[in-house]
Design a protein around this motif. Sequence first.
Motif, short mmCIF file in Angstrom:
data_model
loop_
_atom_site.label_atom_id
_atom_site.label_comp_id
_atom_site.label_asym_id
_atom_site.label_seq_id
_atom_site.Cartn_x
_atom_site.Cartn_y
_atom_site.Cartn_z
N GLU A 131 0.83 -1.21 0.00
CA GLU A 131 0.00 0.00 0.00
C GLU A 131 0.86 1.26 0.00
N ALA A 132 1.90 1.27 0.83
CA ALA A 132 2.77 2.45 0.93
C ALA A 132 3.52 2.69 -0.36
N ARG A 138 2.93 6.80 -6.67
CA ARG A 138 1.95 7.51 -7.48
C ARG A 138 2.05 9.02 -7.26
N GLN A 139 2.48 9.42 -6.09
CA GLN A 139 2.52 10.84 -5.75
C GLN A 139 3.85 11.51 -6.10
N THR A 140 4.91 10.75 -6.33
CA THR A 140 6.24 11.34 -6.44
C THR A 140 6.94 10.88 -7.71
N ARG A 162 14.22 4.08 -13.24
CA ARG A 162 13.30 4.13 -14.39
C ARG A 162 12.08 3.25 -14.16
N ASP A 163 12.27 2.10 -13.50
CA ASP A 163 11.15 1.21 -13.21
C ASP A 163 10.13 1.89 -12.30
N LEU A 164 10.59 2.83 -11.48
CA LEU A 164 9.70 3.57 -10.60
C LEU A 164 8.98 4.70 -11.33
N GLY A 165 9.33 4.90 -12.59
CA GLY A 165 8.68 5.94 -13.38
C GLY A 165 9.41 7.26 -13.43
N ILE A 252 14.11 6.14 -2.14
CA ILE A 252 13.68 7.12 -3.13
C ILE A 252 12.28 7.63 -2.82
N ALA A 253 11.39 6.71 -2.53
CA ALA A 253 10.01 7.10 -2.23
C ALA A 253 9.95 8.02 -1.03
N GLN A 254 10.71 7.69 0.01
CA GLN A 254 10.66 8.49 1.22
C GLN A 254 11.32 9.85 1.03
N ALA A 255 12.44 9.91 0.31
CA ALA A 255 13.12 11.18 0.07
C ALA A 255 12.23 12.13 -0.71
N LEU A 256 11.57 11.63 -1.74
CA LEU A 256 10.70 12.46 -2.55
C LEU A 256 9.42 12.82 -1.81
#
Length: 266
Positions: A131-132, A138-140, A162-165, A252-256
């Motif tokens: 979920e996280a 999706r937000q970053t 790149r896989d993370l978009g 990456i997700a947390q930094a962004l």
Amino acid sequence: MSLGQELAPHLPFLRRYARALTGSQAHGDAFVRATLEAIVAQPDEFPRDVDPRLGLYKTFHAIWSTANIEEGEEPSMSPTGAEGIAHARLSRITPLSRQALLLTSLEGFSSEDTAYLINASPKDVDSLVAEALEEIERQTLADVLIIEDEPIIAMDIETIVRDLGHNVTGVAVTRDEAVAQARQSPPGLVLADIQLADDSSGIDAVKDILAEFSVPVIFITAFPERLLTGTRPEPTFLITKPFQRSTVKAAIAQALFFDAATVPAG
């Protein structure tokens, strides 16, 4: 061996977790200090039926949970700046989801140990992590500069990014090259190794970049404890080599998550 001696090797990594959770060295280290003060004040309350590292993180989570303003809200340490920027996102992502993601992906705890730390079931932990990741990704989205002199590692990081978009603006192998690429294409995120190809420093490269741009940085090193002493300005986000792909994704997700440039519209 005293309790203090047992816990000492784990403190740098608790600092890493706390900083990543709060998005701030100052606030993260404050929670760690509060945790240690609680242990010193009531040593008999420290969990002795589990591994010392688990007990340390369990005590930290007790401090974290009691810092809430209201039930269900994030703990408050007078959030400003990056944490204030993240407030809108925090309303969409539950604290447990973020904790589960960081505990498993960044800190390397198993689903079972994470379940113990956040008072959930292992099955719930797996769902929370998914979920996280889904919500944060999706937000970053960002333009990413990679500073890494090992070609294979650089390629691996680039693939993950790149896989993370995200878009990779360049891969630099020296300090001068990193600064030049940042000036040419200002990044929204920097992933930086510590030791670079010409014996220059990734830390110096980042300092040069931050002198011109406000951008979140994730450091990559084989010796994280050297940058997690809590005694000087240090990285908020740090990945240990060798790393797992899930660790890079979580960092990456947390930094962004805490970066102003990626706040979603509306």
